[in-house]
Design a protein around this motif. Structure first.
Motif, short mmCIF file in Angstrom:
data_model
loop_
_atom_site.label_atom_id
_atom_site.label_comp_id
_atom_site.label_asym_id
_atom_site.label_seq_id
_atom_site.Cartn_x
_atom_site.Cartn_y
_atom_site.Cartn_z
N ASP A 82 1.32 -1.77 0.10
CA ASP A 82 0.25 0.19 -0.13
C ASP A 82 0.76 1.01 0.24
OD1 ASP A 82 -2.70 -1.20 0.13
OD2 ASP A 82 -2.40 -1.65 1.74
N SER A 83 1.96 1.39 0.00
CA SER A 83 3.16 2.00 0.15
C SER A 83 4.23 2.12 0.09
CB SER A 83 2.70 3.13 1.33
OG SER A 83 3.29 2.24 3.08
N ARG A 84 5.08 2.56 0.38
CA ARG A 84 6.59 3.42 -0.86
C ARG A 84 6.78 2.48 0.53
NH1 ARG A 84 8.56 7.47 -4.96
NH2 ARG A 84 6.79 7.75 -6.45
N TRP A 110 6.47 3.55 -14.45
CA TRP A 110 5.31 3.55 -14.71
C TRP A 110 3.91 4.36 -13.74
CZ3 TRP A 110 4.30 1.13 -10.01
CH2 TRP A 110 5.09 -0.30 -10.00
N GLY A 111 4.80 5.11 -12.79
CA GLY A 111 4.75 6.10 -12.21
C GLY A 111 4.09 5.31 -10.44
N GLY A 112 4.87 4.09 -10.28
CA GLY A 112 4.97 3.61 -8.93
C GLY A 112 6.15 3.20 -8.41
N TYR A 113 6.49 2.30 -7.60
CA TYR A 113 8.19 2.07 -6.72
C TYR A 113 7.89 1.01 -6.72
CZ TYR A 113 10.64 3.19 -2.99
OH TYR A 113 12.04 3.19 -1.81
N SER A 114 8.94 0.20 -7.14
CA SER A 114 8.84 -0.94 -6.70
C SER A 114 10.61 -1.30 -6.72
CB SER A 114 8.85 -1.62 -8.29
OG SER A 114 9.50 -1.20 -9.27
N GLY A 115 11.36 -2.94 -6.19
CA GLY A 115 12.23 -3.08 -6.21
C GLY A 115 12.47 -4.55 -6.61
N TYR A 116 13.39 -5.08 -6.39
CA TYR A 116 13.81 -6.48 -6.92
C TYR A 116 14.01 -7.54 -5.43
CZ TYR A 116 10.74 -7.53 -11.07
OH TYR A 116 9.71 -7.42 -11.94
N PHE A 117 14.21 -8.66 -5.65
CA PHE A 117 15.17 -9.40 -3.85
C PHE A 117 15.04 -10.82 -5.07
CE2 PHE A 117 11.42 -9.95 -1.54
CZ PHE A 117 11.15 -10.78 -1.46
N SER A 118 15.76 -11.57 -4.62
CA SER A 118 16.17 -12.97 -5.31
C SER A 118 16.25 -13.57 -3.60
CB SER A 118 17.09 -13.26 -5.95
OG SER A 118 18.07 -13.41 -5.26
N ASP A 119 16.07 -14.87 -3.47
CA ASP A 119 15.63 -15.72 -2.29
C ASP A 119 16.72 -16.25 -2.11
OD1 ASP A 119 14.73 -18.31 -4.01
OD2 ASP A 119 12.84 -18.30 -3.10
N PRO A 120 17.32 -17.51 -1.55
CA PRO A 120 18.36 -17.75 -1.33
C PRO A 120 18.75 -19.02 -2.55
CG PRO A 120 18.51 -17.67 1.20
CD PRO A 120 16.69 -16.95 0.08
N ASP A 121 17.49 -19.84 -3.43
CA ASP A 121 17.35 -20.08 -4.17
C ASP A 121 17.55 -19.15 -5.77
OD1 ASP A 121 17.49 -22.87 -3.65
OD2 ASP A 121 16.17 -22.23 -2.35
N GLY A 122 18.10 -18.12 -6.05
CA GLY A 122 17.53 -17.19 -7.20
C GLY A 122 16.08 -16.84 -7.36
N HIS A 123 14.99 -17.25 -6.73
CA HIS A 123 13.79 -17.25 -6.52
C HIS A 123 13.04 -15.63 -6.32
CE1 HIS A 123 12.28 -21.55 -7.34
NE2 HIS A 123 13.46 -21.58 -6.20
N LEU A 124 13.02 -14.72 -8.02
CA LEU A 124 13.10 -13.18 -7.90
C LEU A 124 11.78 -12.87 -7.28
CD1 LEU A 124 13.86 -12.44 -11.58
CD2 LEU A 124 15.71 -11.57 -9.34
N TRP A 125 11.67 -12.16 -6.50
CA TRP A 125 10.34 -11.36 -5.65
C TRP A 125 10.81 -10.10 -6.01
CZ3 TRP A 125 6.34 -13.32 -3.15
CH2 TRP A 125 6.57 -14.90 -2.58
N LYS A 126 9.13 -9.44 -7.08
CA LYS A 126 9.11 -7.93 -6.72
C LYS A 126 8.47 -7.32 -5.86
CE LYS A 126 7.59 -4.32 -10.35
NZ LYS A 126 7.13 -4.16 -11.62
#
Length: 131
Positions: A82-84, A110-126
């Motif tokens: 819901d927020s930055r 696109w006007g929002g705010y985002s980042g990416y991380f990967s878990d210890p096995d390399g699966h990406l999460w935005k």
């Protein structure tokens, strides 16, 4: 019968189930639904799919495919907030649990705010918000 597609469980093949369990349960606060040797299923909260953590080789064997592979797997998981501030908090929590930042959280084109991380096995999460 009127069947609509839905995702009941997301299963991740992981190299070390105990490490993945520690990351998702202890680090990110998921709740365990089932816990067996080589397999853990976690609740992601009301209204969400469950998350299953299963030994990488066993997933491949179950599907009848080779376990060999590397690099981008063509998928990512998205956590919409819901927020930055919440984006930043989730990113910090993931890193403290052992995630690797792939892309620092920042204003998006696109006007929002985002980042990416990967878990210890390399699966990406935005992690993102549109506000």
């Amino acid at each position: 019968m009127d069947t609509k597609l839905k995702v009941s469980v997301i299963m991740l093949g992981v190299k070390d189930v105990a490490r993945a369990k520690e990351f998702y349960v202890d680090g990110l606060g998921c709740e365990i639904e089932q816990d067996f040797p080589g397999f853990v299923r976690c609740s992601l909260g009301e209204g969400s799919s469950s998350l299953a953590l299963y030994e990488w080789e066993a997933v491949a064997q179950d599907a009848g495919v080779s376990a060999e592979g590397f690099g981008f797997r063509g998928s990512s998981f998205h956590f919409l907030t819901d927020s930055r501030e919440e984006v930043d908090e989730v990113m910090r929590t993931a890193v403290a649990a052992g995630a690797t930042v792939v892309q620092e959280a920042a204003a998006a084109t696109w006007g929002g705010y985002s980042g990416y991380f990967s878990d210890p096995d390399g699966h990406l999460w935005k992690v993102a918000t549109d506000s």
